[in-house]
Design a protein around this motif. Structure first.
Motif, PDB file in Angstrom:
ATOM      1  N   GLY A 151       0.784  -1.237   0.000  1.00 23.50           N
ATOM      2  CA  GLY A 151       0.000   0.000   0.000  1.00 23.50           C
ATOM      3  C   GLY A 151       0.811   1.280   0.000  1.00 23.50           C
ATOM      4  N   VAL A 152       2.143   1.168   0.025  1.00 16.72           N
ATOM      5  CA  VAL A 152       3.013   2.342  -0.001  1.00 16.72           C
ATOM      6  C   VAL A 152       3.531   2.521  -1.429  1.00 16.72           C
ATOM      7  CG1 VAL A 152       5.096   3.428   0.913  1.00 16.72           C
ATOM      8  CG2 VAL A 152       3.670   1.997   2.399  1.00 16.72           C
ATOM      9  N   GLU A 153       3.294   3.703  -2.014  1.00 18.44           N
ATOM     10  CA  GLU A 153       3.681   3.946  -3.406  1.00 18.44           C
ATOM     11  C   GLU A 153       4.925   4.813  -3.492  1.00 18.44           C
ATOM     12  OE1 GLU A 153       0.905   5.106  -6.360  1.00 18.44           O
ATOM     13  OE2 GLU A 153      -0.781   4.096  -5.382  1.00 18.44           O
ATOM     14  N   GLY A 154       5.776   4.460  -4.448  1.00 18.33           N
ATOM     15  CA  GLY A 154       6.947   5.273  -4.721  1.00 18.33           C
ATOM     16  C   GLY A 154       6.581   6.541  -5.473  1.00 18.33           C
ATOM     17  N   PRO A 155       7.477   7.536  -5.507  1.00 13.56           N
ATOM     18  CA  PRO A 155       7.163   8.842  -6.103  1.00 13.56           C
ATOM     19  C   PRO A 155       7.197   8.872  -7.631  1.00 13.56           C
ATOM     20  CG  PRO A 155       9.387   8.834  -5.234  1.00 13.56           C
ATOM     21  CD  PRO A 155       8.785   7.530  -4.834  1.00 13.56           C
ATOM     22  N   ILE A 156       7.818   7.889  -8.271  1.00 18.14           N
ATOM     23  CA  ILE A 156       7.857   7.857  -9.728  1.00 18.14           C
ATOM     24  C   ILE A 156       6.512   7.359 -10.243  1.00 18.14           C
ATOM     25  CG2 ILE A 156       8.960   6.850 -11.751  1.00 18.14           C
ATOM     26  CD1 ILE A 156      10.788   8.765 -10.282  1.00 18.14           C
ATOM     27  N   LYS A 157       5.908   8.126 -11.159  1.00 15.42           N
ATOM     28  CA  LYS A 157       4.551   7.807 -11.622  1.00 15.42           C
ATOM     29  C   LYS A 157       4.496   7.739 -13.150  1.00 15.42           C
ATOM     30  CE  LYS A 157       2.956   8.475  -7.364  1.00 15.42           C
ATOM     31  NZ  LYS A 157       2.492   7.367  -6.501  1.00 15.42           N
ATOM     32  N   GLY A 158       3.469   7.042 -13.650  1.00 19.55           N
ATOM     33  CA  GLY A 158       3.119   7.089 -15.057  1.00 19.55           C
ATOM     34  C   GLY A 158       4.100   6.440 -16.002  1.00 19.55           C
ATOM     35  N   ILE A 159       4.737   5.334 -15.574  1.00 23.08           N
ATOM     36  CA  ILE A 159       5.694   4.642 -16.436  1.00 23.08           C
ATOM     37  C   ILE A 159       4.978   3.507 -17.162  1.00 23.08           C
ATOM     38  CG2 ILE A 159       7.909   3.489 -16.561  1.00 23.08           C
ATOM     39  CD1 ILE A 159       8.020   6.416 -15.613  1.00 23.08           C
ATOM     40  N   VAL A 160       5.105   3.461 -18.462  1.00 19.21           N
ATOM     41  CA  VAL A 160       4.279   2.589 -19.287  1.00 19.21           C
ATOM     42  C   VAL A 160       4.520   1.102 -19.036  1.00 19.21           C
ATOM     43  CG1 VAL A 160       5.892   2.618 -21.238  1.00 19.21           C
ATOM     44  CG2 VAL A 160       3.460   2.225 -21.646  1.00 19.21           C
ATOM     45  N   THR A 161       5.728   0.713 -18.627  1.00 18.54           N
ATOM     46  CA  THR A 161       6.028  -0.704 -18.396  1.00 18.54           C
ATOM     47  C   THR A 161       5.690  -1.162 -16.977  1.00 18.54           C
ATOM     48  OG1 THR A 161       8.329  -0.044 -18.004  1.00 18.54           O
ATOM     49  CG2 THR A 161       7.800  -0.922 -20.183  1.00 18.54           C
ATOM     50  N   ASP A 162       4.985  -0.308 -16.202  1.00 14.14           N
ATOM     51  CA  ASP A 162       4.487  -0.667 -14.874  1.00 14.14           C
ATOM     52  C   ASP A 162       5.578  -1.248 -13.965  1.00 14.14           C
ATOM     53  OD1 ASP A 162       2.538  -1.007 -12.879  1.00 14.14           O
ATOM     54  OD2 ASP A 162       2.074  -3.054 -13.546  1.00 14.14           O
ATOM     55  N   PRO A 163       6.715  -0.547 -13.826  1.00 11.67           N
ATOM     56  CA  PRO A 163       7.816  -1.125 -13.056  1.00 11.67           C
ATOM     57  C   PRO A 163       7.659  -0.980 -11.545  1.00 11.67           C
ATOM     58  CG  PRO A 163       8.454   1.007 -13.899  1.00 11.67           C
ATOM     59  CD  PRO A 163       7.074   0.739 -14.427  1.00 11.67           C
ATOM     60  N   VAL A 164       8.357  -1.864 -10.842  1.00 13.02           N
ATOM     61  CA  VAL A 164       8.632  -1.719  -9.415  1.00 13.02           C
ATOM     62  C   VAL A 164      10.149  -1.618  -9.273  1.00 13.02           C
ATOM     63  CG1 VAL A 164       8.621  -2.872  -7.165  1.00 13.02           C
ATOM     64  CG2 VAL A 164       6.579  -2.939  -8.615  1.00 13.02           C
ATOM     65  N   TYR A 165      10.614  -0.616  -8.507  1.00 11.64           N
ATOM     66  CA  TYR A 165      12.050  -0.436  -8.279  1.00 11.64           C
ATOM     67  C   TYR A 165      12.202  -0.132  -6.792  1.00 11.64           C
ATOM     68  CZ  TYR A 165      16.829   1.356  -9.301  1.00 11.64           C
ATOM     69  OH  TYR A 165      18.186   1.569  -9.354  1.00 11.64           O
ATOM     70  N   VAL A 166      12.795  -1.069  -6.053  1.00 15.43           N
ATOM     71  CA  VAL A 166      12.957  -0.895  -4.609  1.00 15.43           C
ATOM     72  C   VAL A 166      14.380  -1.248  -4.198  1.00 15.43           C
ATOM     73  CG1 VAL A 166      10.536  -1.224  -3.990  1.00 15.43           C
ATOM     74  CG2 VAL A 166      12.007  -3.209  -4.192  1.00 15.43           C
ATOM     75  N   ASP A 167      14.840  -0.584  -3.152  1.00 15.29           N
ATOM     76  CA  ASP A 167      16.144  -0.824  -2.535  1.00 15.29           C
ATOM     77  C   ASP A 167      15.855  -1.530  -1.208  1.00 15.29           C
ATOM     78  OD1 ASP A 167      18.535  -0.645  -1.100  1.00 15.29           O
ATOM     79  OD2 ASP A 167      18.872   1.473  -1.561  1.00 15.29           O
ATOM     80  N   VAL A 168      16.280  -2.791  -1.099  1.00  4.87           N
ATOM     81  CA  VAL A 168      15.896  -3.642   0.027  1.00  4.87           C
ATOM     82  C   VAL A 168      17.109  -3.963   0.890  1.00  4.87           C
ATOM     83  CG1 VAL A 168      14.753  -5.794   0.710  1.00  4.87           C
ATOM     84  CG2 VAL A 168      14.149  -4.715  -1.474  1.00  4.87           C
ATOM     85  N   THR A 169      16.956  -3.810   2.218  1.00  6.74           N
ATOM     86  CA  THR A 169      17.984  -4.206   3.174  1.00  6.74           C
ATOM     87  C   THR A 169      17.395  -5.247   4.120  1.00  6.74           C
ATOM     88  OG1 THR A 169      19.010  -2.016   3.097  1.00  6.74           O
ATOM     89  CG2 THR A 169      19.562  -3.420   4.976  1.00  6.74           C
ATOM     90  N   VAL A 170      18.051  -6.413   4.187  1.00  5.53           N
ATOM     91  CA  VAL A 170      17.578  -7.520   5.022  1.00  5.53           C
ATOM     92  C   VAL A 170      18.668  -7.869   6.036  1.00  5.53           C
ATOM     93  CG1 VAL A 170      16.634  -9.866   5.040  1.00  5.53           C
ATOM     94  CG2 VAL A 170      16.268  -8.405   3.041  1.00  5.53           C
ATOM     95  N   PRO A 171      18.406  -7.743   7.346  1.00  7.89           N
ATOM     96  CA  PRO A 171      19.415  -8.083   8.353  1.00  7.89           C
ATOM     97  C   PRO A 171      19.767  -9.570   8.324  1.00  7.89           C
ATOM     98  CG  PRO A 171      17.632  -6.790   9.302  1.00  7.89           C
ATOM     99  CD  PRO A 171      17.176  -7.228   7.939  1.00  7.89           C
TER     100      PRO A 171
END
Length: 290
Positions: A151-171
């Protein structure tokens, strides 16, 4: 692959021309990471783009940029620039490291479908403070650049290929679970630490057997500067090694169109490439806004 681009920038190419269409809609991922200014200071002087999007994410140092539309600015540590080249733009990117010399960032190229290759160019410039952070159980943290997670959306909007781009840190020894879209391309690029990305590993066996069991399976660890390309499915699980793992996780909808690629321009046909370079040489490359 170690690669030199621009006016002499030393970088590592996680994937590129030879992986098309395996990572469709993504074309290229470069990791520019150095403590020596002579390996990056000459930067990427004026050059054209058409038919693609370039996504720059800076971890350390900063990148000065300017373009043929009169835009200019600085991409600082933690910032993202999502540039849609569309019908054509000429720009330059000049990295500057920290006082220690450290410069570290990534540039991802995403393809545009034929219907959008000649769209008006645009920028989405996002400061670090605008990127939401999502904290999950066991200390897992996500910076959500594009797309929606829980339910949390990133600030980049309106990209035609519907991407997800996240930076993940796992302890260390924690397990991260992420839902995927069936049919979409998804990859992870490890930027720090190491983790278990293989689908055959049972994450619950870790808790039963303890750390010693997994420490013996070093051949299964994926560590820094390695890329994981996932097959089709609806979810992934990543369990961190002893010292934790940090990675970029990217997904998008494949375009499934022909790719004609030469240098900084990516079109659908060789004829379109020829036209693009002829227009660049003759000064007709930049199109008026529609």
């Amino acid at each position: 692959m170690p690669t030199i681009e621009g006016a002499g920038v030393h970088l590592k190419r996680a994937f590129g021309f030879h992986q098309v269409p395996e990572l469709d809609p993504f074309l290229l991922l470069d990791d520019f990471h150095s403590e020596y200014p002579e390996e990056y200071i000459m930067g990427f002087p004026w050059h054209p783009h058409r038919g693609i999007e370039t996504i720059t994410y800076v971890l350390h140092g900063e990148v000065d940029h300017g373009d043929s539309m009169g835009n200019s600015g600085v991409i600082e540590a933690g910032d993202v620039q999502w540039m849609t080249a569309g019908s054509g733009i000429v720009h330059q990117e000049m990295p500057k490291g920290e006082k220690s010399g450290l410069m570290w960032g990534f540039q991802l190229w995403a393809n545009l479908p034929a219907s959008h290759k000649m769209m008006d160019p645009r920028y989405q410039e996002i400061k670090s403070s605008q990127i939401p952070e999502l904290f999950l159980e066991k200390g897992i943290k996500m910076r959500i650049i594009c797309g929606a997670v829980n339910g949390v959306e990133g600030p980049i909007k309106g990209i035609v290929t519907d991407p997800v781009y996240v930076d993940v840190t796992v302890p260390g020894y924690a397990t991260f679970t992420h839902m995927a879209v069936p049919g979409y391309t998804m990859f992870a690029y490890v930027i720090d630490g190491a983790g278990y990305f293989d689908e055959e590993r049972d994450p619950y066996a870790f808790e039963l057997e303890g750390a010693k069991y997994f420490d013996l399976r070093q051949d299964c660890l994926i560590d820094q500067e390695n890329l994981v390309l996932y097959g089709d499915g609806d979810s992934i699980e990543v369990t961190a090694g002893e010292k934790g793992v940090r990675f970029l996780l990217v997904s998008g909808k494949p375009i499934k169109e022909p790719v004609a690629w030469y240098g900084p321009i990516v079109m659908n046909t060789q004829e379109e490439l020829k036209v693009a370079f002829e227009e660049y040489r003759s000064g007709r490359f930049i199109k008026p806004p529609e």
